[in-house]
Design a protein around this motif. Structure first.
Motif, PDB file in Angstrom:
ATOM      1  N   MET A  28     -58.178  -2.060  -0.016  1.00 58.45           N
ATOM      2  CA  MET A  28     -57.913  -3.097  -0.426  1.00 58.45           C
ATOM      3  C   MET A  28     -56.327  -3.156  -1.084  1.00 58.45           C
ATOM      4  N   VAL A  29     -55.898  -1.884  -1.688  1.00 58.04           N
ATOM      5  CA  VAL A  29     -54.603  -1.625  -2.348  1.00 58.04           C
ATOM      6  C   VAL A  29     -53.661  -1.597  -1.098  1.00 58.04           C
ATOM      7  N   THR A  35     -49.505  -6.088   3.132  1.00 57.80           N
ATOM      8  CA  THR A  35     -49.117  -7.475   3.316  1.00 57.80           C
ATOM      9  C   THR A  35     -47.962  -7.935   2.558  1.00 57.80           C
ATOM     10  N   ILE A  36     -47.831  -7.509   1.113  1.00 56.45           N
ATOM     11  CA  ILE A  36     -46.895  -8.028   0.461  1.00 56.45           C
ATOM     12  C   ILE A  36     -45.415  -7.406   0.760  1.00 56.45           C
ATOM     13  N   GLY A  37     -45.564  -6.239   1.471  1.00 57.00           N
ATOM     14  CA  GLY A  37     -44.170  -5.566   2.066  1.00 57.00           C
ATOM     15  C   GLY A  37     -43.891  -6.541   3.062  1.00 57.00           C
ATOM     16  N   ALA A  38     -44.730  -6.854   3.912  1.00 54.60           N
ATOM     17  CA  ALA A  38     -44.264  -7.673   5.160  1.00 54.60           C
ATOM     18  C   ALA A  38     -43.740  -9.024   4.564  1.00 54.60           C
ATOM     19  N   ASN A  42     -40.040 -10.960   4.945  1.00 52.30           N
ATOM     20  CA  ASN A  42     -40.035 -12.148   5.835  1.00 52.30           C
ATOM     21  C   ASN A  42     -40.872 -12.172   7.079  1.00 52.30           C
ATOM     22  N   ASN A  43     -41.569 -11.345   7.017  1.00 55.61           N
ATOM     23  CA  ASN A  43     -42.523 -11.145   8.416  1.00 55.61           C
ATOM     24  C   ASN A  43     -43.869 -11.615   8.132  1.00 55.61           C
ATOM     25  N   VAL A  48     -49.985 -11.697   7.888  1.00 52.52           N
ATOM     26  CA  VAL A  48     -51.285 -12.168   8.307  1.00 52.52           C
ATOM     27  C   VAL A  48     -52.042 -11.183   9.180  1.00 52.52           C
ATOM     28  N   PHE A  49     -51.481 -10.237  10.013  1.00 49.56           N
ATOM     29  CA  PHE A  49     -52.063  -9.421  10.544  1.00 49.56           C
ATOM     30  C   PHE A  49     -52.801  -8.346   9.651  1.00 49.56           C
TER      31      PHE A  49
END
Length: 158
Positions: A28-29, A35-38, A42-43, A48-49
């Motif tokens: 999860m981490v 996810t936060i990096g994406a 701004n990706n 979402v992926f």
């Protein structure tokens, strides 16, 4: 059509890996960080992926195995609700590893032609003796794709 059953057994469709709670937290981490990096760059599509991929991994690993029925019949092998006639099977091999036995079937399917069936609560030698009447026994081992899927613990029978 009624097929005469010769040998029947039940086995889980996949092995349930023992994962400690910190494994789930780690996944999860890492998933949240990706996810936060994406999102940071701004990706949104990749964010979402990454989120869905993390969720899928956690759900898959936590899923309890389904017990499936396997029947050796006079006309072929029935696995769950799928039937594989002997005329579509080229060969078989029984492998013994780590206190478990597996039946490897080489079929004529063009995609993933190897079927790997766990053997539980039945003598593998009985299966070998019966299958020799219908298809040849040829020593085989799992190919690289089968081993990779097993390593990822994503392998599902048939």
């Amino acid at each position: 059509m009624h097929r005469q059953k010769i040998i029947s057994w039940q086995a889980p469709d996949h092995e349930l890996p023992e994962k400690p709670a910190d494994w789930f937290i780690s996944v999860m981490v890492v998933g949240l960080a990706v996810t936060i990096g994406a999102l940071f760059v701004n990706n949104i599509l990749f964010a979402v992926f990454a989120f869905l991929a993390t969720l899928s991994i956690i759900i898959h690993v936590a899923k309890k195995p389904e017990i499936i029925d396997i029947h050796l019949t006079t006309e072929g092998i029935e696995i769950r609700h799928d039937f594989f006639p002997y005329r579509k099977l080229h060969s078989f091999c029984i492998n013994h590893t780590k206190n478990k036995s597996e039946l490897l079937l080489h079929s004529d399917r063009s995609v993933l032609p190897h079927l790997i069936v766990p053997i539980k609560d039945v003598n593998p030698e009985h299966i070998r003796a019966e299958l020799r009447h219908y298809i040849p026994e040829v020593y085989a081992h799992k190919n690289l794709i089968d081993k990779f899927l097993e390593y990822l613990e994503l392998q599902i029978i048939a």
